[in-house]
Structure formats: structure tokens, C-alpha cells
Design a protein around this motif. Structure first.
Motif, PDB file in Angstrom:
ATOM      1  N   ALA A  72       0.795  -1.552  -0.217  1.00  0.00           N
ATOM      2  CA  ALA A  72       0.171   0.468   0.026  1.00  0.00           C
ATOM      3  C   ALA A  72       1.203   1.178  -0.208  1.00  0.00           C
ATOM      4  O   ALA A  72       1.315   2.164  -0.602  1.00  0.00           O
ATOM      5  N   ALA A  73       1.986   1.157   0.586  1.00  0.00           N
ATOM      6  CA  ALA A  73       2.662   2.423   0.499  1.00  0.00           C
ATOM      7  C   ALA A  73       3.646   2.500  -0.691  1.00  0.00           C
ATOM      8  O   ALA A  73       3.274   3.922  -0.888  1.00  0.00           O
ATOM      9  N   THR A  74       3.745   1.565  -1.281  1.00  0.00           N
ATOM     10  CA  THR A  74       4.634   1.840  -2.495  1.00  0.00           C
ATOM     11  C   THR A  74       3.889   1.976  -3.867  1.00  0.00           C
ATOM     12  O   THR A  74       3.983   3.306  -4.251  1.00  0.00           O
ATOM     13  N   ALA A  75       2.557   1.664  -3.648  1.00  0.00           N
ATOM     14  CA  ALA A  75       0.668   1.835  -3.989  1.00  0.00           C
ATOM     15  C   ALA A  75       1.058   3.663  -4.242  1.00  0.00           C
ATOM     16  O   ALA A  75       1.609   4.863  -5.417  1.00  0.00           O
ATOM     17  N   LEU A  76       1.620   4.650  -3.134  1.00  0.00           N
ATOM     18  CA  LEU A  76       1.177   6.380  -3.207  1.00  0.00           C
ATOM     19  C   LEU A  76       2.540   6.148  -3.664  1.00  0.00           C
ATOM     20  O   LEU A  76       2.168   7.046  -4.173  1.00  0.00           O
ATOM     21  N   LEU A  77       3.708   5.786  -3.578  1.00  0.00           N
ATOM     22  CA  LEU A  77       5.013   5.848  -4.401  1.00  0.00           C
ATOM     23  C   LEU A  77       4.865   5.400  -5.988  1.00  0.00           C
ATOM     24  O   LEU A  77       5.091   7.027  -6.409  1.00  0.00           O
ATOM     25  N   ARG A  78       4.090   5.104  -6.279  1.00  0.00           N
ATOM     26  CA  ARG A  78       4.125   5.125  -7.120  1.00  0.00           C
ATOM     27  C   ARG A  78       3.057   5.627  -7.946  1.00  0.00           C
ATOM     28  O   ARG A  78       3.391   6.561  -8.989  1.00  0.00           O
ATOM     29  N   LEU A  79       1.855   6.150  -7.790  1.00  0.00           N
ATOM     30  CA  LEU A  79       1.016   7.180  -7.945  1.00  0.00           C
ATOM     31  C   LEU A  79       1.855   8.356  -7.911  1.00  0.00           C
ATOM     32  O   LEU A  79       1.637   9.209  -8.228  1.00  0.00           O
ATOM     33  N   GLN A  80       2.405   8.570  -6.482  1.00  0.00           N
ATOM     34  CA  GLN A  80       3.081  10.250  -6.733  1.00  0.00           C
ATOM     35  C   GLN A  80       3.942  10.259  -8.084  1.00  0.00           C
ATOM     36  O   GLN A  80       4.022  11.953  -8.507  1.00  0.00           O
ATOM     37  N   ASP A  81       4.726   9.662  -8.280  1.00  0.00           N
ATOM     38  CA  ASP A  81       6.143   9.466  -9.908  1.00  0.00           C
ATOM     39  C   ASP A  81       5.165   9.867 -10.855  1.00  0.00           C
ATOM     40  O   ASP A  81       5.909  10.878 -11.491  1.00  0.00           O
ATOM     41  N   SER A  88       4.007  15.637  -1.839  1.00  0.00           N
ATOM     42  CA  SER A  88       4.516  14.126  -0.511  1.00  0.00           C
ATOM     43  C   SER A  88       3.432  14.767   0.167  1.00  0.00           C
ATOM     44  O   SER A  88       2.677  14.260   0.887  1.00  0.00           O
ATOM     45  N   TYR A  89       3.410  16.484   0.902  1.00  0.00           N
ATOM     46  CA  TYR A  89       2.820  17.308   1.694  1.00  0.00           C
ATOM     47  C   TYR A  89       1.854  16.934   1.224  1.00  0.00           C
ATOM     48  O   TYR A  89       0.904  16.723   2.075  1.00  0.00           O
ATOM     49  N   ASP A  90       1.758  16.935  -0.111  1.00  0.00           N
ATOM     50  CA  ASP A  90      -0.343  16.781  -0.761  1.00  0.00           C
ATOM     51  C   ASP A  90      -0.711  15.943  -0.039  1.00  0.00           C
ATOM     52  O   ASP A  90      -1.778  15.556   0.760  1.00  0.00           O
ATOM     53  N   GLY A  95      -4.092  14.543   2.551  1.00  0.00           N
ATOM     54  CA  GLY A  95      -4.966  13.412   1.690  1.00  0.00           C
ATOM     55  C   GLY A  95      -5.473  14.556   0.595  1.00  0.00           C
ATOM     56  O   GLY A  95      -7.057  14.395  -0.049  1.00  0.00           O
ATOM     57  N   ILE A  96      -4.460  15.283  -0.089  1.00  0.00           N
ATOM     58  CA  ILE A  96      -5.425  16.646  -0.981  1.00  0.00           C
ATOM     59  C   ILE A  96      -4.034  15.198  -2.337  1.00  0.00           C
ATOM     60  O   ILE A  96      -3.137  14.755  -2.180  1.00  0.00           O
ATOM     61  N   ILE A  97      -5.588  14.994  -3.776  1.00  0.00           N
ATOM     62  CA  ILE A  97      -4.591  14.341  -4.617  1.00  0.00           C
ATOM     63  C   ILE A  97      -5.409  15.780  -5.251  1.00  0.00           C
ATOM     64  O   ILE A  97      -6.685  15.657  -5.644  1.00  0.00           O
ATOM     65  N   LEU A  98      -4.289  15.965  -6.182  1.00  0.00           N
ATOM     66  CA  LEU A  98      -4.678  16.621  -7.349  1.00  0.00           C
ATOM     67  C   LEU A  98      -6.004  18.113  -7.207  1.00  0.00           C
ATOM     68  O   LEU A  98      -5.889  18.568  -7.630  1.00  0.00           O
ATOM     69  N   GLY A  99      -5.330  18.494  -5.889  1.00  0.00           N
ATOM     70  CA  GLY A  99      -5.862  19.953  -5.606  1.00  0.00           C
ATOM     71  C   GLY A  99      -7.192  19.722  -4.726  1.00  0.00           C
ATOM     72  O   GLY A  99      -7.921  20.519  -4.471  1.00  0.00           O
ATOM     73  N   LYS A 100      -7.861  18.333  -4.863  1.00  0.00           N
ATOM     74  CA  LYS A 100      -8.652  17.325  -4.460  1.00  0.00           C
ATOM     75  C   LYS A 100      -8.553  17.366  -2.754  1.00  0.00           C
ATOM     76  O   LYS A 100      -7.851  16.116  -2.523  1.00  0.00           O
ATOM     77  N   LYS A 101      -9.722  17.481  -1.834  1.00  0.00           N
ATOM     78  CA  LYS A 101      -9.423  16.909  -0.202  1.00  0.00           C
ATOM     79  C   LYS A 101      -9.982  15.571  -0.436  1.00  0.00           C
ATOM     80  O   LYS A 101     -11.553  15.679  -1.088  1.00  0.00           O
ATOM     81  N   VAL A 102      -9.286  15.115  -0.685  1.00  0.00           N
ATOM     82  CA  VAL A 102     -10.329  12.957  -0.845  1.00  0.00           C
ATOM     83  C   VAL A 102      -9.988  12.198   0.426  1.00  0.00           C
ATOM     84  O   VAL A 102     -10.872  11.554   0.302  1.00  0.00           O
ATOM     85  N   GLY A 103      -9.164  12.704   1.119  1.00  0.00           N
ATOM     86  CA  GLY A 103      -9.331  11.547   2.346  1.00  0.00           C
ATOM     87  C   GLY A 103      -8.681  12.678   3.865  1.00  0.00           C
ATOM     88  O   GLY A 103      -8.183  14.023   3.411  1.00  0.00           O
ATOM     89  N   HIS A 104      -8.291  11.221   4.944  1.00  0.00           N
ATOM     90  CA  HIS A 104      -7.655  11.886   5.765  1.00  0.00           C
ATOM     91  C   HIS A 104      -6.469  11.874   5.518  1.00  0.00           C
ATOM     92  O   HIS A 104      -5.362  11.874   5.121  1.00  0.00           O
TER      93      HIS A 104
END
Length: 544
Positions: free
Chosen positions: A136-145, A151-153, A157-166
């Protein structure tokens, strides 16, 4: 020889001993796991209630002891000269103390933990293991790249400028960085450990000790070539944790490395470079296509593209198929609304209980094996299992005009966290002599890819060398030929499934083999001969 050693154990939930180490590879399994948290909450509440009763009783015993001791202190040494007082004192320190001791030891946690375990076994709910946490952690890194996420977003819980999670805690963020460290990915280790340190400054109570972060952060700085900053971090670690088992030794190790060089003064800036040698030669182009950064099409070529109704078979006179030509050379088309919602749902329902970690074929042995570059679960469905599967199989024949006798069974796939499939070919290359040997049906001449459920963001199918990206559209099917008409593999068809950023992705594949296609797709009169549309048999027109 490097003498720095980091603690690498990962803390994870251990309420259930029966774990499954690949839940992260399919969202379908993750969805089934949601209900397990409700079980945990109810059991914890029951445990707390029972424990409170036990602790209240212990508190009453303690108050009685205080009262009796106060009376005894008031009387003085003469208290035990009274035989009744002496008897009660001995009783309190023997049989009553045994009761108190038994009550203190009577922690009923095991009973409640077993209750959770039993419920999961009965309901067949899978529970994650250590590999799932790392995955699951590696998935976050893959999506980030892939999608250029900050990383800070992400940690907020922010993805592409939208608040989507905790928001993630410092410890949550630390675990992502440690997953990167375990893969020797120091670029992400450094990034996420810095975020963890920033979050820790604002936490009260703290979710992790600062010294844990500093050790990983220092080592990542060293790996990225910043020895002076690594030394400064390690000195800070030694100061705040004097008894740390490695800090002093690591300080000396870094100082020895800097012998003869400047150790004091202004620290050099942090330069955090992403290492390019990860086995994916065309990674930058692949990730750009996933983000929708598609090279412009030549206007002359774009004018040649069109949509049409496919009516070249008797049944299709009554029910024509909508076809959109996406590109030529090689021909790639999209069959529009080729399956219904009911058919998509039925295929998913049939496949869900059979899902297993998707495999790839070893180029040397021909055997199937799991791989980190393919994160999904799949199942194979036979036509005899359900009328819907049989109907789809027959429809593929109408769609492609290719013989289905030697086609593979319908493969259904559900993508997991950051689910993807790195650039690959569907056909076997010349050096892969053992591929499809057991099938004895020749190479994969063509691919049909049905999109049964599409993600909100991400999950495109991209052709790296062609600069083509197809973003999933529900109930459509993508089709292309993997082989030239000569039977040679078409290297231009190298393609990839982009990581799923948000949502659920279900697809099904129909791989059609070359055996039996002698009359449905014969060799051309020229090696450059190529189709202008699906099922084109004109032997006289070809590209000069």
C-alpha cells in the motif's frame, strides 16, 4: 563496509493470525475488508466495558486497604496484639491478596481477540499482512511519481488539488518512507521522512519518536550524497537519544568519511535526485501518457480517422457494432458500448470469488509468476460457466472477424491500490520460445480489452512508442493486432496499464491466437500490408 544498521520491523495489526499477503493487489478484496473494522470496534467496546468492571473492583479493594492501613497506623504496634486484628492482617496478605493478584492477572484480552479471529474465519473476511502494508505504501509512491503528486499534499489527503482523504500522522508518513527505504529507494525515503519530521513538530501527543525518523533521514541523505547533512542529523540524534545503540558509531563513521574535508560551517543544500535506472527504459514517456500529456496528432492523419457501423456479418445487419478508429499503423479501434451493464456486473460477480494475484510469463522458463510491475488480481472464466460469458465470447468473433476456436478463456482482472501493469507485449517474442507452448495454438495475433468498470482518475491504456493513450470508457472494448500479417511481432504494440489513481478498475481480456486464422487474416502480398479497418481482407492495397 557500511556499518549503519536500521531497525526494519514493521508494526502492523496482529489481531488475526490468518493473514493474506496480497490484499492490496485487488480493490475487490479491499472492499470486502471494510466490514472488519466494525467488528474490531464492537469487540474493543465490549472489552473496555468488561475491563472497567474489573478495574472498579480492584479500586474498591485498594480503598479498603487504605482504610484498614490508616486504622492500623493509628493504633500502632499494639494493633497486632489483638488476635482478631492479627488474623485479619494475615488473611488480607494471603487469601485476599491471592484474589487481588488473580484479578490483576485476569486480563480477558485473549478472549476478545479470539472472538475477532473467529468472526473473520466464519465470514471469510481476509485481513492484511506485512506485505500489504508495504504494498500500500509503495502504491502511494508509484502514484506520486506517475501523476506528479506532492508528498506533503498526499500526506494531507489532497490529490490533484482536491481533498479526498484523511491527513496522515507523522507515524503514517514515516511508514511510507520506510517502505521506500526497504526497497533502497532513497529518493522517496528522504522526501517522506522530511514530511514526517515536519508533521511531528505539530503533533501532541506524538505518534512516533523523533529519533526513529532522524536515523532513516540521515541515511537517506548519505545515500543521496549529502554526507555533511547526514552527519548533522546523526549528531542531533545522538544528542536527543544518548543511549541510542547506533548513533555514536554512525557519527564517527560519517566523520571518518569526511576526514580531510570541511565538517563545519553552512550545510550544503539538499539535492534529492530520482534514480532513473529502474528497469523501465521508456518510463518518462509512459508516465507522461498516463497523465494525458499526449503528443499532437498530424492533422492529415487525424482526418483519416472515422467512426462506422460494422455490418459485415449477417447478424450485424440487424444489430450493427459501433466502431471508432483511433489510429492506423498499427490499427487500433474502440468498440463502443459493446457490452451491457448487466453483462459487466455478471462477469465481475462470477470472477470475484476466483480472483488470484495476476502473473506474468517468465521469458526463459515459460512459467507463470507474480511480479511487482503487475499489480492486479485475475480470474479465468469458461464460456460454459454462464450464458453471459458464452455470449461475450461469441460476440468477439463478430467484433473481430477472427476464429475463436483457439482463443484463450476470458480473463477478468481487478486492479489494486495503484494497480498497474508496466510496459509489455501481449505476444511472445522470438527469444521466448516456451511461451504458449502448452497451448499449441501459436502466438497471440490480437487483443480485445473490455472496460467493465472504470476508475475516476487514472488507469489509462497507453502505447508508449506510438504516443497513444486510451482512457477507459465503461462497456467499451479496445482492439488491436499484435502481429503483422506476416506473423512477425509488431513491436509498436508495446503497451501499459497506467496506475489507478482513484476508483475501481475492472477489465477483461480476450487473447486471440494465430492458429485457425489462415483464412480470416491471411498473409498479405507485401510485408507492409496493413488493415484499414477491422476484418479488412483486401489483398491488393498496402502501404508503399
Amino acid at each position: 563496509m557500511i556499518r549503519i544498521f536500521l531497525r526494519t520491523s514493521i508494526v502492523f495489526l496482529s489481531l488475526c493470525s490468518c493473514t493474506n499477503a496480497d490484499l492490496f493487489t485487488a480493490i475487490a478484496d479491499m472492499q470486502h475488508m471494510l466490514g472488519s473494522e466494525k467488528d474490531v470496534t464492537s469487540v474493543i467496546d465490549a472489552y473496555i466495558e468488561e475491563e472497567q468492571g474489573r478495574l472498579e473492583q480492584l479500586k474498591r479493594y485498594a480503598e479498603e486497604y487504605v482504610s484498614r492501613n490508616a486504622h492500623a497506623d493509628g493504633v500502632g504496634p499494639e494493633f497486632v496484639t489483638n488476635p482478631i486484628n492479627a488474623y485479619l492482617l494475615i488473611k488480607r496478605l494471603t487469601s485476599e491478596w491471592r484474589q487481588v493478584e488473580a484479578m490483576m492477572r485476569d486480563n480477558r484480552a485473549e478472549k476478545f481477540i479470539k472472538s475477532i479471529t473467529d468472526r473473520r474465519i466464519e465470514s471469510k473476511v481476509k485481513f492484511p499482512g506485512e506485505e500489504d502494508l508495504s504494498g500500500a505504501a509503495t502504491a502511494l509512491l508509484r502514484l506520486q511519481d506517475t501523476y506528479k503528486l506532492d508528498s506533503y499534499d498526499l500526506s494531507n489527503g489532497i490529490i490533484l488539488g482536491k481533498k479526498v482523504g484523511h491527513k496522515l500522522t507523522a507515524h503514517d508518513t514515516f511508514e511510507v518512507g520506510r517502505a521506500a527505504y526497504n526497497q533502497k529507494d532513497y529518493y522517496h525515503t528522504l522526501t517522506w521522512m522530511q514530511v514526517a519530521l515536519n508533521k511531528l513538530e505539530n503533533e501532541n501527543p506524538r505518534t512516533i519518536e523523533e529519533e526513529e525518523i532522524l536515523e532513516y533521514l540521515a541515511y537517506a541523505l548519505y545515500q543521496q550524497g549529502n554526507i555533511r547533512r547526514a552527519l548533522a542529523m546523526t549528531k542531533k540524534l545522538a544528542k536527543i537519544a544518548p543511549n541510542h545503540p547506533r548513533a555514536k558509531g554512525n557519527v564517527k563513521w560519517y566523520e571518518d568519511m569526511l576526514e580531510g574535508k570541511e565538517k563545519e560551517g553552512e550545510l550544503p543544500p539538499i539535492v534529492n535526485k530520482r534514480i532513473e535506472d529502474d528497469g523501465i527504459v521508456e518510463r518518462d514517456a509512459y508516465e507522461a501518457l498516463c497523465r494525458g500529456e499526449i503528443p499532437p496528432i498530424d492533422p492529415k492523419e487525424e482526418k483519416k480517422l472515422y467512426c462506422y457501423l460494422k455490418r459485415d456479418r449477417p447478424f450485424l445487419k440487424l444489430a450493427p457494432i459501433k466502431v471508432e478508429i483511433l489510429r492506423y499503423e498499427p490499427l487500433v479501434v474502440l468498440f463502443k458500448q459493446i457490452i451491457s451493464d448487466y453483462e459487466s456486473e455478471m462477469v465481475q460477480e462470477l470472477a470475484a470469488p476466483k480472483l488470484k494475484r495476476a502473473t506474468v510469463q517468465n521469458a526463459f522458463t515459460g512459467e507463470l509468476e507474480t511480479a511487482s510491475y503487475r499489480i492486479s488480481k485475475s480470474a479465468w472464466l469458461k464460456g460454459a460457466e454462464h450464458p453471459v460469458v458464452d455470449r461475450i465470447n461469441k460476440r468477439v468473433g463478430d467484433m473481430t472477424n477472427l476464429n475463436q476456436e483457439t482463443s484463450e478463456e476470458l480473463q477478468v482482472a481487478n486492479y489494486g491500490l495503484g494497480g498497474h501493469y508496466d510496459p509489455h507485449f501481449d505476444f511472445a517474442r522470438k527469444e521466448e520460445v516456451n511461451a504458449f507452448k502448452k497451448l499449441a495454438t501459436g502466438n497471440r495475433i490480437a487483443t480485445v480489452l473490455f472496460y467493465m468498470e472504470v476508475p475516476e482518475w487514472g488507469g489509462a491504456t497507453v502505447f508508449n512508442q506510438l504516443g497513444t493513450a486510451v482512457f477507459p470508457s465503461k462497456n467499451d472494448a479496445l482492439f488491436w493486432y499484435n502481429l503483422y500479417r506476416s506473423g512477425e511481432g509488431d513491436l509498436r504494440t508495446r503497451h501499459a496499464a497506467c496506475p489507478v489513481l482513484m476508483g475501481v478498475k475492472w477489465v477483461s481480456n480476450k487473447w486471440i491466437h494465430e492458429r485457425g486464422q489462415e483464412f480470416t487474416r491471411p498473409c498479405g502480398l507485401d510485408e507492409n500490408m496493413a488493415e484499414r479497418f477491422v476484418g479488412d481482407l483486401n489483398p491488393y492495397e498496402y502501404k508503399n
